[in-house]
Design a protein around this motif. Structure first.
Motif, PDB file in Angstrom:
ATOM      1  N   VAL A  54       0.833  -1.207   0.000  1.00 27.79           N
ATOM      2  CA  VAL A  54       0.000   0.000   0.000  1.00 27.79           C
ATOM      3  C   VAL A  54       0.866   1.254   0.000  1.00 27.79           C
ATOM      4  O   VAL A  54       0.499   2.271  -0.582  1.00 27.79           O
ATOM      5  CB  VAL A  54      -1.012  -0.011   1.169  1.00 27.79           C
ATOM      6  N   CYS A  55       2.034   1.171   0.593  1.00 28.07           N
ATOM      7  CA  CYS A  55       2.930   2.343   0.623  1.00 28.07           C
ATOM      8  C   CYS A  55       3.357   2.728  -0.787  1.00 28.07           C
ATOM      9  O   CYS A  55       3.462   3.915  -1.110  1.00 28.07           O
ATOM     10  CB  CYS A  55       4.141   2.075   1.509  1.00 28.07           C
ATOM     11  N   ASP A  56       3.591   1.742  -1.656  1.00 29.57           N
ATOM     12  CA  ASP A  56       3.972   2.033  -3.041  1.00 29.57           C
ATOM     13  C   ASP A  56       2.798   2.599  -3.825  1.00 29.57           C
ATOM     14  O   ASP A  56       2.971   3.477  -4.670  1.00 29.57           O
ATOM     15  CB  ASP A  56       4.495   0.768  -3.727  1.00 29.57           C
ATOM     16  N   LEU A  57       1.610   2.090  -3.560  1.00 28.59           N
ATOM     17  CA  LEU A  57       0.423   2.588  -4.247  1.00 28.59           C
ATOM     18  C   LEU A  57       0.142   4.030  -3.855  1.00 28.59           C
ATOM     19  O   LEU A  57      -0.185   4.867  -4.699  1.00 28.59           O
ATOM     20  CB  LEU A  57      -0.787   1.701  -3.928  1.00 28.59           C
ATOM     21  N   THR A  58       0.284   4.334  -2.580  1.00 27.42           N
ATOM     22  CA  THR A  58       0.011   5.685  -2.078  1.00 27.42           C
ATOM     23  C   THR A  58       0.977   6.695  -2.676  1.00 27.42           C
ATOM     24  O   THR A  58       0.574   7.815  -3.026  1.00 27.42           O
ATOM     25  CB  THR A  58       0.090   5.697  -0.536  1.00 27.42           C
ATOM     26  N   LYS A  59       2.242   6.302  -2.845  1.00 29.39           N
ATOM     27  CA  LYS A  59       3.254   7.211  -3.404  1.00 29.39           C
ATOM     28  C   LYS A  59       2.935   7.616  -4.842  1.00 29.39           C
ATOM     29  O   LYS A  59       3.357   8.674  -5.293  1.00 29.39           O
ATOM     30  CB  LYS A  59       4.626   6.537  -3.389  1.00 29.39           C
ATOM     31  N   ALA A  60       2.207   6.781  -5.552  1.00 30.40           N
ATOM     32  CA  ALA A  60       1.942   7.023  -6.969  1.00 30.40           C
ATOM     33  C   ALA A  60       0.868   8.087  -7.207  1.00 30.40           C
ATOM     34  O   ALA A  60       0.652   8.495  -8.346  1.00 30.40           O
ATOM     35  CB  ALA A  60       1.531   5.718  -7.647  1.00 30.40           C
ATOM     36  N   PHE A  61       0.200   8.528  -6.151  1.00 28.52           N
ATOM     37  CA  PHE A  61      -0.910   9.474  -6.290  1.00 28.52           C
ATOM     38  C   PHE A  61      -0.667  10.721  -5.455  1.00 28.52           C
ATOM     39  O   PHE A  61       0.019  10.674  -4.447  1.00 28.52           O
ATOM     40  CB  PHE A  61      -2.225   8.822  -5.827  1.00 28.52           C
ATOM     41  N   GLU A  62      -1.259  11.799  -5.868  1.00 28.33           N
ATOM     42  CA  GLU A  62      -1.223  13.037  -5.080  1.00 28.33           C
ATOM     43  C   GLU A  62      -2.504  13.111  -4.248  1.00 28.33           C
ATOM     44  O   GLU A  62      -3.224  14.108  -4.272  1.00 28.33           O
ATOM     45  CB  GLU A  62      -1.083  14.241  -5.996  1.00 28.33           C
ATOM     46  N   LEU A  63      -2.785  12.031  -3.564  1.00 20.51           N
ATOM     47  CA  LEU A  63      -3.969  11.929  -2.712  1.00 20.51           C
ATOM     48  C   LEU A  63      -3.526  11.511  -1.321  1.00 20.51           C
ATOM     49  O   LEU A  63      -2.491  10.857  -1.162  1.00 20.51           O
ATOM     50  CB  LEU A  63      -4.945  10.884  -3.267  1.00 20.51           C
ATOM     51  N   ALA A  64      -4.321  11.839  -0.331  1.00 15.94           N
ATOM     52  CA  ALA A  64      -4.019  11.452   1.042  1.00 15.94           C
ATOM     53  C   ALA A  64      -4.149   9.941   1.194  1.00 15.94           C
ATOM     54  O   ALA A  64      -4.951   9.296   0.506  1.00 15.94           O
ATOM     55  CB  ALA A  64      -4.972  12.160   2.001  1.00 15.94           C
ATOM     56  N   ALA A  65      -3.371   9.381   2.096  1.00 17.51           N
ATOM     57  CA  ALA A  65      -3.399   7.940   2.343  1.00 17.51           C
ATOM     58  C   ALA A  65      -4.803   7.432   2.684  1.00 17.51           C
ATOM     59  O   ALA A  65      -5.201   6.366   2.191  1.00 17.51           O
ATOM     60  CB  ALA A  65      -2.406   7.575   3.435  1.00 17.51           C
ATOM     61  N   PRO A  66      -5.596   8.150   3.495  1.00 14.10           N
ATOM     62  CA  PRO A  66      -6.949   7.662   3.775  1.00 14.10           C
ATOM     63  C   PRO A  66      -7.828   7.577   2.523  1.00 14.10           C
ATOM     64  O   PRO A  66      -8.684   6.696   2.413  1.00 14.10           O
ATOM     65  CB  PRO A  66      -7.508   8.686   4.767  1.00 14.10           C
ATOM     66  N   THR A  67      -7.605   8.469   1.564  1.00 20.04           N
ATOM     67  CA  THR A  67      -8.375   8.429   0.313  1.00 20.04           C
ATOM     68  C   THR A  67      -8.010   7.187  -0.482  1.00 20.04           C
ATOM     69  O   THR A  67      -8.891   6.488  -1.003  1.00 20.04           O
ATOM     70  CB  THR A  67      -8.118   9.707  -0.522  1.00 20.04           C
ATOM     71  N   ILE A  68      -6.721   6.886  -0.564  1.00 24.30           N
ATOM     72  CA  ILE A  68      -6.275   5.670  -1.256  1.00 24.30           C
ATOM     73  C   ILE A  68      -6.830   4.445  -0.543  1.00 24.30           C
ATOM     74  O   ILE A  68      -7.312   3.503  -1.185  1.00 24.30           O
ATOM     75  CB  ILE A  68      -4.736   5.609  -1.336  1.00 24.30           C
ATOM     76  N   SER A  69      -6.808   4.447   0.778  1.00 25.85           N
ATOM     77  CA  SER A  69      -7.357   3.327   1.546  1.00 25.85           C
ATOM     78  C   SER A  69      -8.837   3.121   1.253  1.00 25.85           C
ATOM     79  O   SER A  69      -9.308   1.988   1.134  1.00 25.85           O
ATOM     80  CB  SER A  69      -7.156   3.545   3.045  1.00 25.85           C
ATOM     81  N   HIS A  70      -9.575   4.210   1.133  1.00 26.71           N
ATOM     82  CA  HIS A  70     -11.004   4.118   0.802  1.00 26.71           C
ATOM     83  C   HIS A  70     -11.184   3.455  -0.572  1.00 26.71           C
ATOM     84  O   HIS A  70     -12.017   2.564  -0.733  1.00 26.71           O
ATOM     85  CB  HIS A  70     -11.661   5.494   0.816  1.00 26.71           C
ATOM     86  N   HIS A  71     -10.424   3.904  -1.556  1.00 27.64           N
ATOM     87  CA  HIS A  71     -10.537   3.330  -2.900  1.00 27.64           C
ATOM     88  C   HIS A  71     -10.182   1.845  -2.894  1.00 27.64           C
ATOM     89  O   HIS A  71     -10.842   1.037  -3.562  1.00 27.64           O
ATOM     90  CB  HIS A  71      -9.650   4.087  -3.888  1.00 27.64           C
ATOM     91  N   LEU A  72      -9.163   1.470  -2.148  1.00 25.80           N
ATOM     92  CA  LEU A  72      -8.781   0.055  -2.052  1.00 25.80           C
ATOM     93  C   LEU A  72      -9.882  -0.757  -1.362  1.00 25.80           C
ATOM     94  O   LEU A  72     -10.153  -1.899  -1.747  1.00 25.80           O
ATOM     95  CB  LEU A  72      -7.447  -0.096  -1.317  1.00 25.80           C
ATOM     96  N   LYS A  73     -10.534  -0.154  -0.377  1.00 25.59           N
ATOM     97  CA  LYS A  73     -11.642  -0.826   0.302  1.00 25.59           C
ATOM     98  C   LYS A  73     -12.791  -1.100  -0.676  1.00 25.59           C
ATOM     99  O   LYS A  73     -13.395  -2.173  -0.646  1.00 25.59           O
ATOM    100  CB  LYS A  73     -12.139   0.034   1.471  1.00 25.59           C
ATOM    101  N   VAL A  74     -13.087  -0.149  -1.542  1.00 24.17           N
ATOM    102  CA  VAL A  74     -14.144  -0.333  -2.542  1.00 24.17           C
ATOM    103  C   VAL A  74     -13.773  -1.477  -3.484  1.00 24.17           C
ATOM    104  O   VAL A  74     -14.615  -2.326  -3.813  1.00 24.17           O
ATOM    105  CB  VAL A  74     -14.410   0.980  -3.315  1.00 24.17           C
TER     106      VAL A  74
END
Length: 124
Positions: A54-74
């Motif tokens: 998840v750390c690598d996925l989060t680095k690829a976006f200019e979004l907050a980590a909680p936003t990436i976590s939400h998308h991964l949850k979906v």
């Protein structure tokens, strides 16, 4: 949608059956999950990299980590990805069978539509 054994037959096509209500609902959930560009990009990255952290996925976006976590949850809820914890990090991988379901549906529909179009124009 009513469940039915009705098949649509084009002279040059093999018969296919329409989706049942349950199948349509299941596939619709996956399509809804993929309807967001960030989630589609996340899934693409997960498929391309195998089992990224998840750390690598989060680095690829200019979004907050909680936003990436939400998308991964979906994506997880739709059954498109699975996760596993390794130490303090979570790794994601695509669920091949679910992607195959989407692919099979789209392939089948595209082939049937193409055959119907050719049949209606007298092309063989």
């Amino acid at each position: 949608m009513l469940e039915s054994d009705v098949t649509l037959i084009c002279p040059t096509a093999t018969p296919i059956r329409p989706l049942t209500g349950h199948e349509a609902a299941d596939l619709a959930e996956m399509f809804r999950a993929l309807g967001d560009p960030v989630r589609l990009e996340l899934l693409s990255m997960i498929v391309a990299y195998g089992e990224p952290c998840v750390c690598d996925l989060t680095k690829a976006f200019e979004l907050a980590a909680p936003t990436i976590s939400h998308h991964l949850k979906v994506l997880r809820k739709a059954g498109l990805v699975e996760s596993r914890r390794q130490g303090t990090w979570i790794h994601y991988k695509a669920v091949a069978a679910r992607l195959a379901d989407l692919s099979m549906l789209l392939d089948r529909q595209a082939e049937t539509a193409a055959l119907a179009w050719e049949g209606s124009r007298g092309i063989s």
